[in-house]
Design an enzyme around this catalytic site. Sequence first.
Site, PDB file in Angstrom:
ATOM      1  NE  ARG A   1       1.960   4.680  -2.233  1.00 51.97           N
ATOM      2  CZ  ARG A   1       1.917   3.831  -1.303  1.00 51.97           C
ATOM      3  NH1 ARG A   1       0.782   3.553  -0.656  1.00 51.97           N
ATOM      4  NH2 ARG A   1       2.917   2.828  -1.158  1.00 51.97           N
TER       5      ARG A   1
ATOM      6  CG  ASN B   1       0.483   2.575  -4.544  1.00 49.68           C
ATOM      7  OD1 ASN B   1       0.353   3.736  -5.286  1.00 49.68           O
ATOM      8  ND2 ASN B   1       1.453   2.044  -4.297  1.00 49.68           N
TER       9      ASN B   1
END
Length: 762
Positions: free
Chosen positions: A21, A39
């Site tokens: 990320r 996620n």
Amino acid sequence: MSERTHVTVSVTGVVQGVGFRPFVYRTATENDLAGRVKNTGDGRVEIVLDGLQADVDGFLSALRTDPPPLARVENVVVEASEPAGLDTFEIVDSTDSSGGSGSIPPDTAMCDACLEDLRDPESRFHDYWATACVDCGPRYTVIRELPYDRPTTSMDDFPMCADCREDYEEPSDRRYHAQTIACPGCGPTLSLLDGDGSARADGDDAIERAGDRLADGDLVAIKGIGGTHLACDATDPAAVEALRERTGRPEKPFAVMAPDLATVESFAAVSDDERAALRDTRRPILLLDGRRTDRPRWLDAVSPGLHTVGVMLPYSGLHHLLFDHVDGPLVMTSANMPGVPMATDRASILADLDGVIDAALVHDREIVMRCDDSVARYAGGNRRFVRRSRGWVPESLPSPAETDRDVLALGAEFDATVALTQDGDVVPSQYLGDVDNPETVEYLRETVSHLRNLLGTDPDVVASDLHPDFLTTREAQKYASEGDMAGPVQVQHHHAHAASLLAERERERGVVIAADGTGYGPDGSIWGGEVLDATLADFERVGGLSTFSLPGGTAAIEQPARSLASLLDDEARIDELLVDRGALATESEAATVRRQVQAGVNTPATTSAGRLLDAVSALLDVCTDRSYEGEPAMKLESAAVDGAVLDYEIPFGTRDGNRVVDTRQFVRDLDALAGDHSTGDVAATAQWALARGLADVAVGIAADRGVDAVGFTGGVAYNDAITRTIRERVEAAGLDFLGHDRVPPGDGGIAYGQVAVASVRD
């Protein structure tokens, strides 16, 4: 000018817990894109992008070609829609998991950046053993469930301090959303205990005092990332001998951890491939060649009778700091007594190792799932896993067949792993050890439950070995009878070996040499030296070794001279070999063995290549009593490394119309050669003849049946000389040679093969 667009990107693979990320955030902002990333509970990363089409294309290119070092992008799905007018990019909270699934990242060694922080007096992470970032540290061993966020790991027990929270929330920091971030102010702590549990030191002082204890010859348990090591000074023969006596491991080789590569090269030969493997972030134990003209004497105590030594480099901050207080290499072996899984917490370390350890260096971070060190060696020019565990597990392997059924496979008995399928992939477990008692059966159950929960998979069918007495076979029957799984699908041991090789190499068919110690044959005999014409679904036994017997059954495994007696027909020679050399205790015992052979009483039939090599080891007085699995054959390999192959004609015979190597004539020939030639030369000849004989049979079958590939699998495939000989013969015949790289050729690969077979059978 490029038009604006809005896309939703779904990424699968190893993309959670690996800094994915923050990478997406940086890449998106560098490309002037707005949107968000998160996620998901099923293991994916979901990305929303809003901006110019050219910038989106640049982002997607970087996503596929330049992901973070620990990530593995397997699939990228892009769906376009109308621009939404977003003006910022943000990282949002993960989707809640309802059981979790997806790819789980493995544990990795401390990265160079964190090691630099550990060494930097100006860093708040200076000398802190548990520092980690998105590119390194524990993963699999601390995860309770997905998605991989701090509250779902054992790090949830350690609330972040203000400084760590700031790093954790700063997208440009490499510790951004590093779930194991910790510092001396908020992270796990260390303690040094005496063997009776009395506290002796804490923190940095605990490491220094542990180093002092090791230097004084003490045995110290060291709790690490996925388990606990028993450690001692490798260069102190008295300490090593004490370790052997207290653990009941009189001859078993111990792994060694060296502080750096220069130290390794001071006592072992290291090739370029091996050097890269030692430095790899996965940090396996690597079996290296310990033959040197200046071989240090301590190697004989660490790895008695062998030319190899298992070596690894430090992979945690604790290891690096410990070597600040220790000169030279340390023995680092798994902290468990025979038949008991490795200790992972303070209570079990003190209880299981009572009377063994003098001290214990422990920390207070829970090990959610134990995971032994991986072990590998280079044989026949390629890497072979002995154990595929820490650093690789639970990375998935390709599914061998397209199927709608999910499979749970429970492996064999020794060196066991389990494996499950998920979304078209196969996820093998960490090394479990020998599943032959209630404690290890419980460990198997815990591992199955943990992986099923993490992967979110609900198996439709369970697979097992064919052997009716394996505890794994019985467990498979329980899973089938107590749950909603079909089966068990019982897979013959050597077919599972062959299927694992075919699946790994993505082959539909091959003539496969499967050579190992023990496998239950469909005829009720003990197989182990087989040439199979195999597909994933089925196999035909088309050659191999001729049958001989094992006087006393399992006793012949512990005393290789018993097998030798069944292969010779000269009573005086048998007595000389079995009694005069001390292979058996008395003449009466030798006579009993002879009578067993003559009467065929308690003499199971076998074709085992492992037992044949054991018998040769006894014949040459290399190893007459086995104290650990594979010892006679391993010591025979070491005896042969400097030997020369003699001029020798391999004896062949037939069994059921198939060509086989005549094992009895083979051993009698070697006995005759031993009278005039050195042990090394006869040992080298024995290995060459076994390999060449099996290869000749396999190549002939492949030519007759129009098969273009010959493979080699089973525990004997760890032998470098045997593997090289088979490979050279196969390739000289213009055929493809199939060998393992990602899956252990030994029984650690059986579960993967069972999945392959169960996936294609109706």
